[in-house]
Write a protein that holds these residues in place. Structure first.
Motif, PDB file in Angstrom:
ATOM      1  N   LEU A   1      50.728 -42.731  -6.617  1.00 11.55           N
ATOM      2  CA  LEU A   1      49.676 -43.561  -7.085  1.00 11.55           C
ATOM      3  C   LEU A   1      49.010 -44.949  -6.765  1.00 11.55           C
ATOM      4  N   SER A   2      48.007 -44.560  -5.937  1.00  6.79           N
ATOM      5  CA  SER A   2      47.302 -45.485  -4.596  1.00  6.79           C
ATOM      6  C   SER A   2      46.298 -47.207  -5.709  1.00  6.79           C
ATOM      7  N   MET A   3      46.696 -47.811  -5.594  1.00 11.81           N
ATOM      8  CA  MET A   3      46.450 -48.573  -6.865  1.00 11.81           C
ATOM      9  C   MET A   3      46.846 -49.862  -6.430  1.00 11.81           C
ATOM     10  N   GLY A   4      46.010 -50.978  -6.135  1.00 10.08           N
ATOM     11  CA  GLY A   4      46.564 -52.872  -6.111  1.00 10.08           C
ATOM     12  C   GLY A   4      46.142 -52.613  -3.885  1.00 10.08           C
ATOM     13  N   MET A   5      45.501 -54.634  -4.751  1.00  5.89           N
ATOM     14  CA  MET A   5      44.883 -54.530  -3.351  1.00  5.89           C
ATOM     15  C   MET A   5      45.431 -56.032  -3.361  1.00  5.89           C
ATOM     16  N   SER A   6      44.487 -56.654  -2.530  1.00  4.54           N
ATOM     17  CA  SER A   6      45.757 -58.625  -1.556  1.00  4.54           C
ATOM     18  C   SER A   6      44.939 -58.728  -3.116  1.00  4.54           C
ATOM     19  N   GLY A   7      44.284 -58.892  -3.928  1.00  6.25           N
ATOM     20  CA  GLY A   7      44.660 -60.123  -5.645  1.00  6.25           C
ATOM     21  C   GLY A   7      44.945 -59.751  -6.239  1.00  6.25           C
TER      22      GLY A   7
ATOM     23  N   VAL B   1      43.381 -28.283   2.556  1.00  8.91           N
ATOM     24  CA  VAL B   1      43.227 -29.650   0.821  1.00  8.91           C
ATOM     25  C   VAL B   1      45.102 -29.479   0.570  1.00  8.91           C
ATOM     26  N   LEU B   2      45.424 -30.924   0.651  1.00 15.99           N
ATOM     27  CA  LEU B   2      46.692 -30.705  -0.538  1.00 15.99           C
ATOM     28  C   LEU B   2      46.767 -32.607  -1.478  1.00 15.99           C
ATOM     29  N   ILE B   3      46.107 -31.786  -2.646  1.00 11.81           N
ATOM     30  CA  ILE B   3      45.462 -33.139  -3.268  1.00 11.81           C
ATOM     31  C   ILE B   3      47.471 -33.623  -4.018  1.00 11.81           C
ATOM     32  N   SER B   4      47.076 -34.519  -3.252  1.00 10.51           N
ATOM     33  CA  SER B   4      48.427 -35.589  -3.238  1.00 10.51           C
ATOM     34  C   SER B   4      48.811 -36.653  -4.771  1.00 10.51           C
ATOM     35  N   GLY B   5      47.469 -36.891  -5.019  1.00 13.91           N
ATOM     36  CA  GLY B   5      47.920 -38.261  -6.140  1.00 13.91           C
ATOM     37  C   GLY B   5      46.357 -38.612  -6.449  1.00 13.91           C
ATOM     38  N   VAL B   6      46.109 -39.943  -6.876  1.00 11.63           N
ATOM     39  CA  VAL B   6      45.210 -40.117  -6.953  1.00 11.63           C
ATOM     40  C   VAL B   6      44.683 -41.493  -7.289  1.00 11.63           C
ATOM     41  N   MET B   7      44.016 -42.415  -6.687  1.00  9.09           N
ATOM     42  CA  MET B   7      43.595 -43.526  -5.616  1.00  9.09           C
ATOM     43  C   MET B   7      42.361 -43.802  -7.332  1.00  9.09           C
ATOM     44  N   GLY B   8      42.589 -45.181  -7.036  1.00 10.46           N
ATOM     45  CA  GLY B   8      41.551 -46.526  -8.083  1.00 10.46           C
ATOM     46  C   GLY B   8      41.592 -47.749  -7.415  1.00 10.46           C
ATOM     47  N   MET B   9      40.574 -47.998  -8.014  1.00 11.13           N
ATOM     48  CA  MET B   9      40.451 -50.058  -7.216  1.00 11.13           C
ATOM     49  C   MET B   9      39.393 -50.716  -8.815  1.00 11.13           C
ATOM     50  N   ALA B  10      40.783 -51.683  -9.224  1.00  8.19           N
ATOM     51  CA  ALA B  10      40.461 -52.162 -10.707  1.00  8.19           C
ATOM     52  C   ALA B  10      39.028 -53.312 -10.384  1.00  8.19           C
TER      53      ALA B  10
ATOM     54  N   GLU C   1      43.363 -51.207 -16.685  1.00 10.13           N
ATOM     55  CA  GLU C   1      42.074 -50.043 -15.956  1.00 10.13           C
ATOM     56  C   GLU C   1      43.784 -49.689 -14.941  1.00 10.13           C
ATOM     57  N   PHE C   2      44.639 -50.369 -14.597  1.00 10.73           N
ATOM     58  CA  PHE C   2      46.184 -49.322 -13.530  1.00 10.73           C
ATOM     59  C   PHE C   2      46.419 -49.061 -14.585  1.00 10.73           C
ATOM     60  N   ASN C   3      46.502 -49.002 -15.956  1.00  9.98           N
ATOM     61  CA  ASN C   3      47.079 -48.297 -17.029  1.00  9.98           C
ATOM     62  C   ASN C   3      46.288 -47.104 -17.464  1.00  9.98           C
ATOM     63  N   ALA C   4      45.355 -46.763 -17.454  1.00  9.33           N
ATOM     64  CA  ALA C   4      44.304 -46.666 -17.463  1.00  9.33           C
ATOM     65  C   ALA C   4      44.507 -45.117 -15.947  1.00  9.33           C
ATOM     66  N   LEU C   5      44.461 -45.554 -15.587  1.00  9.56           N
ATOM     67  CA  LEU C   5      44.823 -44.717 -13.250  1.00  9.56           C
ATOM     68  C   LEU C   5      46.271 -44.232 -13.615  1.00  9.56           C
ATOM     69  N   HIS C   6      47.457 -44.956 -13.932  1.00 13.75           N
ATOM     70  CA  HIS C   6      48.335 -44.281 -14.639  1.00 13.75           C
ATOM     71  C   HIS C   6      48.513 -42.874 -15.176  1.00 13.75           C
ATOM     72  N   GLU C   7      47.781 -43.271 -16.444  1.00 18.63           N
ATOM     73  CA  GLU C   7      47.555 -42.181 -17.217  1.00 18.63           C
ATOM     74  C   GLU C   7      47.270 -40.623 -16.674  1.00 18.63           C
ATOM     75  N   ALA C   8      45.835 -41.804 -15.560  1.00 12.34           N
ATOM     76  CA  ALA C   8      45.447 -39.867 -15.460  1.00 12.34           C
ATOM     77  C   ALA C   8      46.462 -39.236 -14.210  1.00 12.34           C
ATOM     78  N   PHE C   9      47.261 -40.070 -13.680  1.00 14.29           N
ATOM     79  CA  PHE C   9      48.332 -39.479 -12.919  1.00 14.29           C
ATOM     80  C   PHE C   9      49.791 -39.209 -13.380  1.00 14.29           C
TER      81      PHE C   9
ATOM     82  N   PRO D   1      50.307 -57.181  -6.857  1.00 13.87           N
ATOM     83  CA  PRO D   1      51.701 -57.455  -7.958  1.00 13.87           C
ATOM     84  C   PRO D   1      51.735 -57.035  -9.312  1.00 13.87           C
ATOM     85  N   ILE D   2      50.230 -56.370  -9.597  1.00 15.38           N
ATOM     86  CA  ILE D   2      50.284 -55.931 -11.053  1.00 15.38           C
ATOM     87  C   ILE D   2      49.907 -54.517 -10.553  1.00 15.38           C
ATOM     88  N   ALA D   3      49.420 -54.165 -10.187  1.00 16.05           N
ATOM     89  CA  ALA D   3      49.733 -52.463  -9.312  1.00 16.05           C
ATOM     90  C   ALA D   3      50.879 -52.617  -9.793  1.00 16.05           C
TER      91      ALA D   3
END
Length: 219
Positions: free
Chosen positions: A192-198, A146-155, A167-175, A201-203
């Protein structure tokens, strides 16, 4: 049906931000994926193992497949032979299972640690307030496949941009914490995987390096 104009516009926006677009194609026909492939797209995401395997077998071998949904441990072995990135490393037990199945395939599988940043109990993930807690339960030296390659989250699914940004700032801080304290010598810890269709742009404004966009790309 694929909205080619929207797809190309989103991809250009993401590329300009120096991020990667993962086109989410769950329940979309193979013809749409093939058309995006013809337009140069190579990263595609699915959230169901049987559908992912079916599409992988029907499409070109150089596609980079991402698993983006909650992954059951008994389904891991179906994707470890070929998966490019698992976004859903949401528990120590799952990560251990990925290592076990990847070892059987002779592969090292990249995995993102998924954190629960949304104000929604239905979403999965680790606690971003204690980002390193999962590492205390895992001895990564004993998980060589396993290669831990970063973090992901959904707002949270909301129209309140300030909440999403927070919420994205919190994930960025964790990363950033994990990168500086636990993975400073690992260049592969970079996603740093965050941001979906809606909310992608904020991500991107909050430093996302990978967005997962699906419904926006289709009519």
């Amino acid at each position: 049906m694929l909205n080619e104009e929207m797809f190309l516009a989103v991809r250009e926006e993401v590329t300009q931000a120096k991020a990667i677009l993962v086109a989410i194609t769950k329940q979309r026909p193979i013809a749409d994926i093939r058309r995006m492939y013809e337009l140069g797209q190579r990263d595609f995401g699915e959230n169901r193992v049987p559908e992912l395997i079916e599409k992988r077998e029907a499409l070109p071998n150089d596609i980079r497949w991402h698993f983006v949904g909650h992954l059951q441990r008994n389904k891991v072995s179906g994707i470890t032979p070929f998966i490019h990135l698992i976004h859903a490393g949401d528990s120590p037990r799952l990560i251990r299972q990925i290592n076990k199945d990847a070892a059987k395939d002779g592969r090292i599988v990249p995995v993102l640690l998924q954190y629960h940043i949304a104000d929604e109990a239905s979403k999965y993930g680790l606690d971003p307030a204690h980002p390193a807690a999962v590492l205390s339960e895992l001895n990564l030296k004993e998980l060589p496949n396993v290669l831990i390659s970063g973090v992901m989250g959904m707002a949270t699914y909301t129209d309140v941009d300030e909440q999403i940004a927070g919420e994205f700032n919190a994930l960025h801080e964790a990363f950033t914490f994990l990168k500086n304290k636990h993975f400073s010598e690992q260049k592969d810890f970079a996603t740093l995987s965050m941001g979906m269709s809606g909310d992608y742009p904020i991500a991107l404004q909050r430093g996302s390096t990978m967005v997962r966009v699906g419904s926006l790309l289709f009519n």
